[in-house]
Design a protein around this motif. Structure first.
Motif, mmCIF file in Angstrom:
data_model
loop_
_atom_site.group_PDB
_atom_site.id
_atom_site.type_symbol
_atom_site.label_atom_id
_atom_site.label_comp_id
_atom_site.label_asym_id
_atom_site.label_seq_id
_atom_site.Cartn_x
_atom_site.Cartn_y
_atom_site.Cartn_z
ATOM 1 N N VAL A 134 0.846 -1.201 0.000
ATOM 2 C CA VAL A 134 0.000 0.000 0.000
ATOM 3 C C VAL A 134 0.880 1.249 0.000
ATOM 4 O O VAL A 134 0.596 2.224 -0.699
ATOM 5 C CB VAL A 134 -0.948 -0.023 1.221
ATOM 6 N N GLN A 169 1.871 2.594 -3.214
ATOM 7 C CA GLN A 169 0.833 3.284 -4.001
ATOM 8 C C GLN A 169 0.295 4.512 -3.278
ATOM 9 O O GLN A 169 -0.703 5.098 -3.697
ATOM 10 C CB GLN A 169 -0.338 2.321 -4.254
ATOM 11 N N ILE A 223 -0.929 7.732 -4.859
ATOM 12 C CA ILE A 223 -2.133 7.730 -5.699
ATOM 13 C C ILE A 223 -3.299 7.268 -4.827
ATOM 14 O O ILE A 223 -3.689 6.089 -4.842
ATOM 15 C CB ILE A 223 -1.976 6.791 -6.917
ATOM 16 N N GLU A 234 -6.477 7.296 -4.851
ATOM 17 C CA GLU A 234 -7.636 6.567 -5.393
ATOM 18 C C GLU A 234 -7.303 5.114 -5.719
ATOM 19 O O GLU A 234 -8.200 4.296 -5.896
ATOM 20 C CB GLU A 234 -8.220 7.276 -6.621
ATOM 21 N N ALA A 235 -5.993 4.789 -5.768
ATOM 22 C CA ALA A 235 -5.621 3.392 -6.038
ATOM 23 C C ALA A 235 -5.825 2.506 -4.822
ATOM 24 O O ALA A 235 -5.947 1.287 -4.943
ATOM 25 C CB ALA A 235 -4.159 3.315 -6.490
ATOM 26 N N ILE A 236 -5.827 3.111 -3.626
ATOM 27 C CA ILE A 236 -5.846 2.309 -2.410
ATOM 28 C C ILE A 236 -6.978 2.654 -1.447
ATOM 29 O O ILE A 236 -7.105 2.003 -0.405
ATOM 30 C CB ILE A 236 -4.498 2.448 -1.651
ATOM 31 N N GLU A 237 -7.776 3.650 -1.760
ATOM 32 C CA GLU A 237 -8.829 4.096 -0.841
ATOM 33 C C GLU A 237 -10.136 4.295 -1.593
ATOM 34 O O GLU A 237 -10.137 4.608 -2.777
ATOM 35 C CB GLU A 237 -8.396 5.420 -0.183
ATOM 36 N N PRO A 238 -11.276 4.137 -0.871
ATOM 37 C CA PRO A 238 -12.566 4.287 -1.541
ATOM 38 C C PRO A 238 -13.039 5.736 -1.663
ATOM 39 O O PRO A 238 -13.920 6.027 -2.452
ATOM 40 C CB PRO A 238 -13.517 3.494 -0.632
ATOM 41 N N TYR A 239 -12.476 6.621 -0.838
ATOM 42 C CA TYR A 239 -12.860 8.035 -0.916
ATOM 43 C C TYR A 239 -11.736 8.856 -0.311
ATOM 44 O O TYR A 239 -10.904 8.351 0.446
ATOM 45 C CB TYR A 239 -14.193 8.308 -0.191
#
Lengths: 92, 297
Positions: free
Chosen positions: A7, A10, A13, A15-20
């Protein structure tokens, strides 16, 4: 708070690892250190704390961070991290 | 209204006080025939919870407890992560458990080699499939497909059963996802995992996607669903995945795992919900009594 090394790689970025986005809910994004950290976790944390490490030093610090996290069965605090860096890095 | 209605379900007759509304005409939704099974990833995804450290011995204890519960498959770890993870995998794979022991690895030869060294007979092989994940990893679709196909073929050549795990599949363009799955099957994957890595789908969307994957690949391919609980929907999504024809639900004890965790594989509310809503046997009635000790080690 994210511990995993994959994680951390990334982390730049969201948005690559979180929903919001963290800003939407007033949360703070952070890397924490422990057994699951990776080299990018060390890079991000050392930059955050203003500690300059070479790639070789990052690898050495990572090994100690992972061992420490495993032995204490928990996270490695910023203070402990700075202590690890101080012991592995020659004084400037 | 009867409080003890277990019509059409394998639930034990005593001690269930669920609502008849679940089985009301117009409310009850049909589920495909067949059984639903649990694939437990407590020792891999579960350990990814911030600050959680499970020693190899503790992982073996947990695996034995899961085995006693009758969990069908136990993902014993991602051995390439560390020497401890590898040691734990080896202990569990050789632990004489009834459950099928699964590994986890990336689409990299070195990950598969480590699994082979430890005697793995089955593994998940993961690769990112969404545009944003591919960008984060510096890959394009063709390169990611190629790596996945190579790793899958290598594992198969060495006698290892593979389930292909499409990381961030729920945010992947459908045509791209279809191509990844078909390429994985062509390379020798026997099962597929529909993955809501970031926990961003509601139950309706999960049911749609699982049904869609089923249409692409046909009836004989076992489908798994692996979700995350960022919006508190992981369990509901798992039930929806079953409605969409998934045969394996991946989850963890107490729903622990990356970020907000996964769906609880063995927690009482989840299996209760599955049996109540679907009337399908997920764990047989005699095993209900064992759940509390596993959930509170």
């Amino acid at each position: 708070m994210r511990e995993s090394g994959a994680v951390a790689s990334q982390f730049h970025i969201p948005e690559a690892i979180e929903p919001y986005s963290a800003e939407l809910v007033g949360a703070t994004r952070a890397i924490v250190l422990g057994k699951k950290s990776g080299i990018d976790s060390i890079a991000i944390k050392s930059k955050e704390l203003g500690i300059s490490l070479t790639t070789e030093q990052q690898q050495a610090v990572l090994a100690v961070v992972k061992r420490t996290g495993t032995e204490k069965r928990g996270l490695v605090s910023d203070a402990e991290f700075m202590d690890i860096c101080a012991k592995l890095r020659p004084p400037v | 209204m009867s409080w003890n209605s277990t019509a059409g379900s394998s639930l034990p007759r005593e001690g269930h006080w669920i609502s008849d509304l679940n089985h009301r005409n117009g409310v009850e939704r049909k589920f495909p025939a067949g059984s639903v099974k649990f694939y437990d990833t407590t020792l891999r995804d579960g350990e990814q919870s911030v600050g959680v450290v499970l020693t190899p011995r503790k992982k073996l204890e947990i695996a034995e407890a899961l085995d006693d519960l009758g969990v069908g498959r136990i993902e014993a770890g991602f051995p390439r992560v560390s020497a401890d993870d590898a040691e734990a995998f080896g202990l569990i794979a050789n632990g004489g458990l009834r459950a099928e022991i699964w590994g986890f690895g990336r689409a990299l030869k070195a990950d598969i080699d480590e699994l082979l060294r430890l005697g793995a007979r089955a593994t998940v092989i993961e690769t990112p499939t969404s545009a944003i994940k591919l960008k984060a990893y510096g890959l394009n679709v063709e390169e990611a497909k190629r790596r996945a196909a190579e790793a899958i073929a290598y594992a198969r050549k060495n006698g290892v059963k593979v389930a292909f795990f499409a990381v961030d599949g729920t945010r992947t363009e459908l045509e791209v996802l279809r191509d990844f799955y078909k390429s994985a099957l062509d390379a020798g994957a026997e099962e597929l995992v529909v993955v809501d890595t970031i926990g961003v789908c509601g139950p309706e969307a999960v049911e749609f996607l699982v049904r869609q994957v089923r249409e692409w690949v046909g009836a004989p391919v076992p489908l798994h669903f692996h979700g995350h609980n960022d919006f508190g929907l992981a369990t509901a999504c798992a039930i929806a995945a079953v409605r969409g024809s998934a045969e394996w639900i991946q989850g963890t004890i107490n729903g622990m795992g990356e970020r907000a965790g996964t769906g609880a594989a063995c927690g009482r509310p989840r299996t209760g919900a599955m049996e109540t809503r679907s009337g399908r046997e997920s764990v047989h009635a005699g095993e209900w009594g064992g759940r509390k000790p596993v959930s509170h080690p």
